[in-house]
Design a protein around this motif. Structure first.
Motif, PDB file in Angstrom:
ATOM      1  N   GLY A  38      11.152   4.158 -19.527  1.00 21.32           N
ATOM      2  CA  GLY A  38      12.302   4.976 -18.992  1.00 21.32           C
ATOM      3  C   GLY A  38      12.179   5.459 -17.468  1.00 21.32           C
ATOM      4  N   PHE A  39      11.222   4.517 -16.677  1.00 17.26           N
ATOM      5  CA  PHE A  39      10.877   4.876 -15.289  1.00 17.26           C
ATOM      6  C   PHE A  39      12.058   4.708 -14.380  1.00 17.26           C
ATOM      7  N   VAL A  40      13.125   3.817 -14.758  1.00 10.07           N
ATOM      8  CA  VAL A  40      13.962   3.563 -13.816  1.00 10.07           C
ATOM      9  C   VAL A  40      14.746   4.953 -13.443  1.00 10.07           C
ATOM     10  N   GLU A  41      14.937   5.663 -14.306  1.00 10.22           N
ATOM     11  CA  GLU A  41      15.610   6.957 -14.119  1.00 10.22           C
ATOM     12  C   GLU A  41      14.774   8.176 -13.910  1.00 10.22           C
ATOM     13  N   ASN A  42      13.350   7.882 -13.851  1.00  5.96           N
ATOM     14  CA  ASN A  42      12.418   8.780 -13.738  1.00  5.96           C
ATOM     15  C   ASN A  42      11.506   8.528 -12.471  1.00  5.96           C
ATOM     16  N   VAL A  43      11.786   7.665 -11.542  1.00  8.89           N
ATOM     17  CA  VAL A  43      10.965   6.909 -10.675  1.00  8.89           C
ATOM     18  C   VAL A  43      10.165   8.156  -9.996  1.00  8.89           C
ATOM     19  N   GLU A  44      10.921   9.029  -9.376  1.00  8.07           N
ATOM     20  CA  GLU A  44      10.222  10.007  -8.543  1.00  8.07           C
ATOM     21  C   GLU A  44       9.097  10.833  -9.322  1.00  8.07           C
ATOM     22  N   THR A  45       9.492  11.176 -10.319  1.00  9.15           N
ATOM     23  CA  THR A  45       8.586  11.882 -11.292  1.00  9.15           C
ATOM     24  C   THR A  45       7.261  11.185 -11.677  1.00  9.15           C
ATOM     25  N   TYR A  46       7.471   9.773 -11.901  1.00 10.70           N
ATOM     26  CA  TYR A  46       6.211   8.937 -12.363  1.00 10.70           C
ATOM     27  C   TYR A  46       5.458   8.618 -10.967  1.00 10.70           C
ATOM     28  N   GLU A  47       6.353   8.586  -9.860  1.00 15.39           N
ATOM     29  CA  GLU A  47       5.455   8.476  -8.529  1.00 15.39           C
ATOM     30  C   GLU A  47       4.570   9.759  -8.340  1.00 15.39           C
ATOM     31  N   LEU A  50       1.791   9.708 -10.835  1.00 17.48           N
ATOM     32  CA  LEU A  50       0.549   8.554 -10.527  1.00 17.48           C
ATOM     33  C   LEU A  50      -0.228   9.133  -9.413  1.00 17.48           C
ATOM     34  N   SER A  51       0.406   9.387  -8.397  1.00 15.59           N
ATOM     35  CA  SER A  51      -0.252   9.985  -6.926  1.00 15.59           C
ATOM     36  C   SER A  51      -1.307  11.174  -7.304  1.00 15.59           C
ATOM     37  N   ALA A  52      -0.844  12.057  -8.260  1.00 15.34           N
ATOM     38  CA  ALA A  52      -1.383  13.355  -8.569  1.00 15.34           C
ATOM     39  C   ALA A  52      -2.576  12.922  -9.314  1.00 15.34           C
ATOM     40  N   SER A  53      -2.575  12.068 -10.224  1.00 22.00           N
ATOM     41  CA  SER A  53      -3.671  11.885 -11.205  1.00 22.00           C
ATOM     42  C   SER A  53      -4.688  10.685 -10.958  1.00 22.00           C
ATOM     43  N   ASP A  75      13.173  -3.035  -8.629  1.00 20.99           N
ATOM     44  CA  ASP A  75      13.022  -1.868  -7.449  1.00 20.99           C
ATOM     45  C   ASP A  75      12.122  -0.961  -7.733  1.00 20.99           C
ATOM     46  N   ALA A  76      12.184  -0.340  -8.730  1.00 18.70           N
ATOM     47  CA  ALA A  76      11.443   0.964  -9.420  1.00 18.70           C
ATOM     48  C   ALA A  76      10.284   0.587  -9.768  1.00 18.70           C
ATOM     49  N   ALA A  77      10.209  -0.658 -10.287  1.00 21.26           N
ATOM     50  CA  ALA A  77       8.843  -1.090 -10.612  1.00 21.26           C
ATOM     51  C   ALA A  77       7.857  -1.253  -9.623  1.00 21.26           C
ATOM     52  N   LYS A  78       8.534  -2.056  -8.560  1.00 27.60           N
ATOM     53  CA  LYS A  78       7.800  -2.095  -7.015  1.00 27.60           C
ATOM     54  C   LYS A  78       7.163  -0.940  -6.437  1.00 27.60           C
ATOM     55  N   ARG A  79       8.249   0.199  -6.705  1.00 26.01           N
ATOM     56  CA  ARG A  79       7.755   1.601  -6.138  1.00 26.01           C
ATOM     57  C   ARG A  79       6.692   1.922  -6.589  1.00 26.01           C
TER      58      ARG A  79
END
Length: 267
Positions: A38-47, A50-53, A75-79
């Motif tokens: 479900g990362f396409v619709e949640n890409v910003e939250t995942y980003e 990942l950065s914080a952890s 595109d989301a996967a690359k991000r």
């Protein structure tokens, strides 16, 4: 120990409440990698997570095969820094004939070309029906693989391969050049369970499948020969997953990671 990850679907109930905290808890347990869904619709939250952890996402699940806009997933996967995108699910009724297998292989081949243009690798993740359903005595999964282009990869869910009646280590060895990841899970798949799944009584088969689904265990605590599975795919990314877990799922993924640390040393 080979590279180990955890499929975020296992932690979906926690992630639905607080995705960033859920990723942080996985890192606290010892996971340096996650496999998002479900990362396409949640890409910003995942980003942010990942950065914080400091956790990475080498692979992720997205329903690309039936997507009207597969580039959005790539595109989301690359991000998010992924290298591999896996489609996790095509329903059972589309895995019954040789023509079904060809249609799916052709579609996956097309998507692999598009993924390559995004500097990604694309592949498929199985369930049990791709092995339980046969054509002229062969699992329809094998017909599907026969039609795949060389660049297409596989993420083998070793639990559902076994539930589908196939030999997971043998399958991994047969397709070792394609298998880039395996789902590591364990549970009740003893011979009496497999017999129940093949029952001619649909209700009995469905009840048995639900029992199997509800009785997954941490690695090394069920009926699978997980050590043999790991040995058959020494280079594959290990992705711990529970479709469901009756206990505290964070304790479950911790137990699987601990078991892998003791038993998966020579991959």
């Amino acid at each position: 120990m080979p590279t180990t990850s955890v499929q975020m679907y296992s932690l979906r109930h926690s992630a639905d409440v607080d995705l960033e905290r859920t990723v942080a808890r996985a890192r606290e347990i010892g996971y340096e990698n996650i496999e998002p869904y479900g990362f396409v619709e949640n890409v910003e939250t995942y980003e942010r997570a990942l950065s914080a952890s400091g956790v990475r996402a080498p692979s992720g699940h997205a329903p690309v095969i039936d997507s009207a806009d597969p580039s959005a997933a790539f595109d989301a996967a690359k991000r998010l820094g992924m290298q591999i995108v896996i489609d996790p699910f095509v329903p059972e009724h589309r895995w019954r004939t040789a023509d079904d297998a060809k249609r799916l292989a052709d579609r996956v081949n097309e998507l692999a070309v598009l993924a390559h243009a995004h500097e990604l690798t694309f592949g498929y993740h199985n369930h049990q029906w791709e092995f339980a359903n046969t054509v002229d005595g062969r699992p329809v999964f094998e017909l599907f693989v026969d039609g795949l282009a060389p660049e297409v990869v596989l993420e083998v869910d070793t639990f559902w391969v076994t539930v589908g009646g196939a030999d997971a280590p043998a399958l991994l060895r047969a397709h070792e050049d394609r298998v880039v990841a395996i789902h590591v899970k364990d549970g009740r798949v003893a011979p009496d369970i497999l017999a129940g799944l093949s029952s001619e009584d649909p209700r009995h088969a469905a009840e048995t499948l639900e029992f199997v689904f509800q009785n997954q265990t941490p690695a090394g605590q069920g009926d699978l020969d997980v050590k043999a599975i790991l040995a058959a795919a020494p280079r594959a990314l290990r992705v711990v997953e529970f479709d469901t877990y009756r206990g505290d799922v964070f304790e479950g993924i911790a137990q699987s990671l601990s078991w892998l640390g003791r038993n998966d040393l020579d991959g």
